[in-house]
Design a protein around this motif. Structure first.
Motif, PDB file in Angstrom:
ATOM      1  N   HIS A 221       0.865  -1.193   0.000  1.00 15.18           N
ATOM      2  CA  HIS A 221       0.000   0.000   0.000  1.00 15.18           C
ATOM      3  C   HIS A 221       0.894   1.234   0.000  1.00 15.18           C
ATOM      4  O   HIS A 221       2.084   1.136   0.296  1.00 15.18           O
ATOM      5  CB  HIS A 221      -0.886   0.021   1.250  1.00 15.18           C
ATOM      6  N   ASP A 223       0.708   5.224   1.788  1.00 17.89           N
ATOM      7  CA  ASP A 223      -0.090   5.862   2.848  1.00 17.89           C
ATOM      8  C   ASP A 223      -0.937   6.997   2.276  1.00 17.89           C
ATOM      9  O   ASP A 223      -0.496   7.729   1.395  1.00 17.89           O
ATOM     10  CB  ASP A 223       0.836   6.389   3.950  1.00 17.89           C
ATOM     11  N   HIS A 278       4.729   0.345  -0.064  1.00 12.94           N
ATOM     12  CA  HIS A 278       5.509  -0.438   0.894  1.00 12.94           C
ATOM     13  C   HIS A 278       4.690  -1.583   1.467  1.00 12.94           C
ATOM     14  O   HIS A 278       3.464  -1.604   1.331  1.00 12.94           O
ATOM     15  CB  HIS A 278       6.074   0.467   1.997  1.00 12.94           C
TER      16      HIS A 278
END
Ligand SMILES: O=C(O)CCC(=O)C(=O)O
Ligand SMILES: [Fe+2]
Length: 344
Positions: A221, A223, A278
């Motif tokens: 994903h 952020d 990440h």
């Protein structure tokens, strides 16, 4: 009263019974838990915020190159004492070590993310993350729901409060430095966060996992924040960043913070800074504790690329968007990159 998680089984309990239910297994399998190390620049905050320091420009350059190439940097010499950081790690460890029934006093409700719990099951086919979390809203103060703030260990609230006050100041310095490194007004990212920008904290606890080859601590994903300030485990690595289509390990710097760009600063910077994709891998022997603090712009104030960063060479990449968080969750659940929704 809202319904709490009734048939709750923590990942920690699964780990204790050596169980890996099917829904935690990634069908494509074979996760590389030990790829090459990412070269993440270390930026000295004391030099960065000192206008008279001749070394300041070098730190600004390091910060800028980190955010352009891999979307992150480590901040060191930030003024928060090592002994205090150890205390923060300790309250997190102590909280997750409490008996389940004690932790369930802070359990999130089924339809909310705030509180103690694990992955919400939103889709039938969703693969779950091997992690238990404690999610707390911290700023502005009037959004706090103190019923979720642990009273055990006894010093939890006091230590946590001091920590978040420190991180609030740190976030201001970082957002200013990030703008300065691009030669634009130092307040241009900060102002877009608004007076009622929010700060949200997530304590992540990753118990040992018997199948690191097929189970992830957190699936890939980026952020949805403006920036994220991550306190990693002092010893146990686990975070990986995708760069040039390859996964790299992020080193654990014992008393540094890992700063990563979130989608909203990627948008504000007109794509110059990268919000890195990440993931977190699991570890068969050791548990891992991290604390992520997300700095989020006020959802009522729109954000968009800074005018000065739009020009002929770099035309506008993103639209102005309002309530990015809502858009984020819609896209995320469909397995798409939310930032695509903001592209021109
Ligand atoms: O625990 C980590 O290392 C990273 C966690 C993370 O990516 C997140 O909470 O968004
Ligand atoms: Fe993340």
């Amino acid at each position: 009263m809202a319904e709490t998680l009734t048939v709750f089984k923590s990942v920690q309990e699964l780990a204790n019974s050596n169980e890996v239910p099917e829904k935690y297994i990634h069908p494509q399998g074979s996760i590389n838990t030990s790829p090459s190390l990412l070269d993440v620049p270390e930026v000295d905050l004391s030099l960065l915020i000192s206008p008279t320091s001749p070394a300041r420009q070098q730190e600004l350059n390091k910060l800028q190159s980190g955010l352009k190439s891999c979307g992150c940097f480590q901040v060191i010499n930030h003024g928060i004492a090592d002994s205090f950081i150890d205390k923060v790690r300790e309250i997190s460890k102590q909280f997750f070590a409490l008996p389940t029934e004690e932790k369930l006093k802070y359990a999130r409700t089924v339809d909310d993310i705030e509180g103690y719990g694990n992955d919400s099951v939103l889709l039938e086919k969703q693969t779950l993350d091997w992690t238990d979390r404690l999610y707390l809203n911290v700023f502005p103060e009037d959004i706090r729901k103190l019923q979720f703030w642990p009273q055990k260990p006894e010093c939890f609230r006091e230590v946590f409060e001091e920590y978040i006050n420190n991180l609030k100041l740190l976030s201001v310095s970082l957002l200013k430095a990030m703008a300065t490194s691009l030669n634009v007004d130092e307040n241009c990212f900060l102002d877009q966060c608004g007076e009622r920008g929010t700060m949200v904290a997530r304590f992540n606890f990753y118990p040992p996992c018997p199948r690191p080859d097929v189970v992830l601590g957190v699936k890939p994903h980026a952020d949805g924040s403006a920036i994220t300030i991550l306190l990693q485990d002092k010893e146990v690595e686990g975070l990986q960043v995708l760069k040039d289509d390859q996964w790299f390990r992020v080193p654990a710097v014992p008393y540094g913070f890992l700063i990563n760009v979130g989608d909203q600063v990627e948008i504000m910077s007109n794509g110059i800074f990268k919000s890195p994709v990440h993931r977190v891998v699991t570890n068969a022997e050791r548990e891992r504790n991290t604390l992520a603090v997300f700095i989020m712009p006020d959802t009522d104030v729109g954000i968009g690329p800074v005018e000065k960063l739009i020009n002929e060479e770099r035309p506008r990449v993103y639209k102005n968007v309002k309530n990015y968080v809502e858009l984020f969750f819609q896209y995320y659940q469909q397995g798409r990159r939310p930032i695509e929704a903001a592209m021109i």
